[in-house]
Motif scaffolding. Structure first.
Motif, PDB file in Angstrom:
ATOM      1  N   TYR A  96       0.866  -1.256   0.180  1.00 22.95           N
ATOM      2  CA  TYR A  96      -0.103  -0.107   0.043  1.00 22.95           C
ATOM      3  C   TYR A  96       0.929   1.120  -0.029  1.00 22.95           C
ATOM      4  O   TYR A  96       1.859   1.316   0.578  1.00 22.95           O
ATOM      5  CB  TYR A  96      -0.913  -0.046   1.103  1.00 22.95           C
ATOM      6  N   LYS A  97       0.287   2.519  -0.611  1.00 28.56           N
ATOM      7  CA  LYS A  97       0.927   3.752  -0.429  1.00 28.56           C
ATOM      8  C   LYS A  97       0.119   4.449   0.436  1.00 28.56           C
ATOM      9  O   LYS A  97      -1.067   4.424   0.549  1.00 28.56           O
ATOM     10  CB  LYS A  97       0.963   4.346  -1.830  1.00 28.56           C
ATOM     11  N   THR A  98       0.877   5.209   1.403  1.00 30.12           N
ATOM     12  CA  THR A  98       0.135   5.912   2.392  1.00 30.12           C
ATOM     13  C   THR A  98       0.603   7.462   2.098  1.00 30.12           C
ATOM     14  O   THR A  98       1.592   7.855   1.803  1.00 30.12           O
ATOM     15  CB  THR A  98       0.689   5.546   3.699  1.00 30.12           C
ATOM     16  N   MET A  99      -0.790   8.087   1.833  1.00 31.11           N
ATOM     17  CA  MET A  99      -0.480   9.631   1.522  1.00 31.11           C
ATOM     18  C   MET A  99      -1.341  10.436   2.664  1.00 31.11           C
ATOM     19  O   MET A  99      -2.315   9.862   3.146  1.00 31.11           O
ATOM     20  CB  MET A  99      -1.186   9.962   0.444  1.00 31.11           C
ATOM     21  N   ARG A 100      -1.030  11.703   2.843  1.00 29.96           N
ATOM     22  CA  ARG A 100      -1.790  12.622   3.512  1.00 29.96           C
ATOM     23  C   ARG A 100      -2.074  13.640   3.032  1.00 29.96           C
ATOM     24  O   ARG A 100      -1.509  14.221   2.142  1.00 29.96           O
ATOM     25  CB  ARG A 100      -1.087  12.962   4.639  1.00 29.96           C
ATOM     26  N   ASP A 101      -3.550  14.036   2.968  1.00 28.33           N
ATOM     27  CA  ASP A 101      -4.057  15.230   2.576  1.00 28.33           C
ATOM     28  C   ASP A 101      -3.871  16.450   3.277  1.00 28.33           C
ATOM     29  O   ASP A 101      -3.079  16.316   4.460  1.00 28.33           O
ATOM     30  CB  ASP A 101      -5.425  15.078   2.278  1.00 28.33           C
ATOM     31  N   GLY A 102      -3.987  17.702   2.967  1.00 28.80           N
ATOM     32  CA  GLY A 102      -3.757  18.824   3.661  1.00 28.80           C
ATOM     33  C   GLY A 102      -4.368  18.974   5.000  1.00 28.80           C
ATOM     34  O   GLY A 102      -3.971  19.634   5.819  1.00 28.80           O
ATOM     35  N   GLU A 103      -5.379  18.228   5.389  1.00 24.07           N
ATOM     36  CA  GLU A 103      -6.337  18.049   6.402  1.00 24.07           C
ATOM     37  C   GLU A 103      -5.908  17.220   7.523  1.00 24.07           C
ATOM     38  O   GLU A 103      -6.406  17.147   8.432  1.00 24.07           O
ATOM     39  CB  GLU A 103      -7.775  18.236   6.068  1.00 24.07           C
ATOM     40  N   GLY A 104      -4.590  16.347   7.191  1.00 26.13           N
ATOM     41  CA  GLY A 104      -4.217  15.546   8.056  1.00 26.13           C
ATOM     42  C   GLY A 104      -4.952  14.257   7.889  1.00 26.13           C
ATOM     43  O   GLY A 104      -4.648  13.301   8.690  1.00 26.13           O
ATOM     44  N   THR A 105      -5.945  14.059   7.147  1.00 29.09           N
ATOM     45  CA  THR A 105      -6.386  12.820   6.667  1.00 29.09           C
ATOM     46  C   THR A 105      -5.549  11.724   6.132  1.00 29.09           C
ATOM     47  O   THR A 105      -4.925  12.381   4.932  1.00 29.09           O
ATOM     48  CB  THR A 105      -7.694  12.863   5.972  1.00 29.09           C
ATOM     49  N   MET A 106      -5.029  10.448   6.505  1.00 27.89           N
ATOM     50  CA  MET A 106      -4.395   9.744   5.764  1.00 27.89           C
ATOM     51  C   MET A 106      -5.161   8.865   4.980  1.00 27.89           C
ATOM     52  O   MET A 106      -6.141   8.040   5.424  1.00 27.89           O
ATOM     53  CB  MET A 106      -3.667   8.844   6.972  1.00 27.89           C
ATOM     54  N   SER A 115     -15.645  13.768  -0.411  1.00 32.18           N
ATOM     55  CA  SER A 115     -14.320  14.680  -0.555  1.00 32.18           C
ATOM     56  C   SER A 115     -13.736  15.041   0.411  1.00 32.18           C
ATOM     57  O   SER A 115     -14.155  15.226   1.688  1.00 32.18           O
ATOM     58  CB  SER A 115     -14.846  15.986  -1.506  1.00 32.18           C
ATOM     59  N   THR A 116     -12.312  14.926   0.244  1.00 32.88           N
ATOM     60  CA  THR A 116     -11.304  15.340   1.128  1.00 32.88           C
ATOM     61  C   THR A 116     -10.487  16.363   0.191  1.00 32.88           C
ATOM     62  O   THR A 116     -10.684  16.482  -0.736  1.00 32.88           O
ATOM     63  CB  THR A 116     -10.475  14.339   1.752  1.00 32.88           C
ATOM     64  N   ALA A 117      -9.360  16.894   0.936  1.00 35.75           N
ATOM     65  CA  ALA A 117      -8.566  17.705   0.201  1.00 35.75           C
ATOM     66  C   ALA A 117      -7.805  16.883  -1.017  1.00 35.75           C
ATOM     67  O   ALA A 117      -7.348  17.270  -1.990  1.00 35.75           O
ATOM     68  CB  ALA A 117      -7.251  18.059   1.033  1.00 35.75           C
ATOM     69  N   ALA A 118      -7.765  15.491  -0.923  1.00 38.20           N
ATOM     70  CA  ALA A 118      -6.903  14.585  -1.892  1.00 38.20           C
ATOM     71  C   ALA A 118      -7.986  13.811  -2.526  1.00 38.20           C
ATOM     72  O   ALA A 118      -7.475  13.011  -3.465  1.00 38.20           O
ATOM     73  CB  ALA A 118      -5.909  13.865  -1.243  1.00 38.20           C
ATOM     74  N   LEU A 119      -9.120  13.740  -2.228  1.00 37.57           N
ATOM     75  CA  LEU A 119     -10.243  12.715  -2.812  1.00 37.57           C
ATOM     76  C   LEU A 119     -11.478  13.272  -3.170  1.00 37.57           C
ATOM     77  O   LEU A 119     -11.942  14.308  -2.193  1.00 37.57           O
ATOM     78  CB  LEU A 119     -10.670  11.601  -1.889  1.00 37.57           C
ATOM     79  N   ASP A 120     -12.080  12.822  -4.224  1.00 39.32           N
ATOM     80  CA  ASP A 120     -13.464  13.510  -4.734  1.00 39.32           C
ATOM     81  C   ASP A 120     -13.971  12.338  -5.413  1.00 39.32           C
ATOM     82  O   ASP A 120     -13.705  12.170  -6.541  1.00 39.32           O
ATOM     83  CB  ASP A 120     -13.089  14.737  -5.516  1.00 39.32           C
ATOM     84  N   VAL A 121     -14.958  11.508  -4.897  1.00 42.51           N
ATOM     85  CA  VAL A 121     -15.775  10.458  -5.572  1.00 42.51           C
ATOM     86  C   VAL A 121     -17.102  10.461  -5.171  1.00 42.51           C
ATOM     87  O   VAL A 121     -17.635  11.071  -3.980  1.00 42.51           O
ATOM     88  CB  VAL A 121     -14.780   9.237  -4.961  1.00 42.51           C
ATOM     89  N   SER A 122     -18.060   9.877  -6.011  1.00 41.77           N
ATOM     90  CA  SER A 122     -19.510   9.635  -5.800  1.00 41.77           C
ATOM     91  C   SER A 122     -19.590   8.238  -5.618  1.00 41.77           C
ATOM     92  O   SER A 122     -19.320   7.578  -6.533  1.00 41.77           O
ATOM     93  CB  SER A 122     -20.222  10.212  -7.036  1.00 41.77           C
TER      94      SER A 122
END
Length: 176
Positions: A2-12, A89-96
């Motif tokens: 797995y790749k782990t990323m963090r968005d601007g709001e601290g959501t991993m 949606s988060t800073a790094a994700l946008d899905v329906s």
């Protein structure tokens, strides 16, 4: 792996960097760790042979064979109401994501339909179930309560189309 990323709001966010599988009902491609096909709502592991969610598929990288549909009963849902969706949606994700009749469980745990990988999210945070022309949001004992209309939800609350639910930095908009 797995790749782990963090968005601007601290959501991993944990993103699978390997593996895909194909839904045996509709032929849609998806990540190997998904438990639900979001095209036809097929739930992996609900079959009589046991859990197939981690089994490799023979036709991952090509067209679906013609015999893939043999023995599957696909029923069209008869409904005059358009299906509901959650726009997550988060800073790094946008899905329906379609909201199935049995609802969706949101949280950090592996049994959740929508998994949010942030330490502030409880393993089982909220359940969202369609009801009439909206949905019911039910708290699942979360430590950091979800907010609807900037009011915390303890127990259950009605969510109308166009309402935003906030869960630890993630925003979920109910739409048709």
């Amino acid at each position: 792996m797995y790749k782990t990323m963090r968005d601007g709001e601290g959501t991993m966010l944990v993103i699978p960097s390997y593996g895909t599988k194909v839904c045996p009902r509709c032929g849609a491609g998806m990540f190997g760790d998904m438990n639900v096909c979001y095209d036809c709502l097929y739930r992996f592991g609900d079959d009589e042979e046991g859990d197939v969610s981690h089994m490799p598929c023979d036709w991952d990288d090509g067209p679906v064979p013609e015999d893939a549909y043999e023995g599957l009963a696909i029923e069209e849902a008869e409904s005059s109401v358009a299906p509901l969706h959650l726009h997550v949606s988060t800073a790094a994700l946008d899905v329906s994501v379609p909201l199935p009749p049995q609802g969706l469980l949101v949280g950090r745990g592996s049994s959740c339909d929508i998994r949010l990988h942030a330490n502030a999210v409880s393993r089982r945070h909220v359940r969202i179930e369609p009801e009439g022309e909206g949905a019911i949001v039910t708290d699942q004992g979360a430590t950091n309560l979800a907010k609807l209309h900037d009011k915390t939800i303890s127990g259950s609350a009605h969510m109308s189309i166009g309402d935003e639910l906030k869960v630890c930095g993630a925003t979920m908009l109910l739409c048709q």
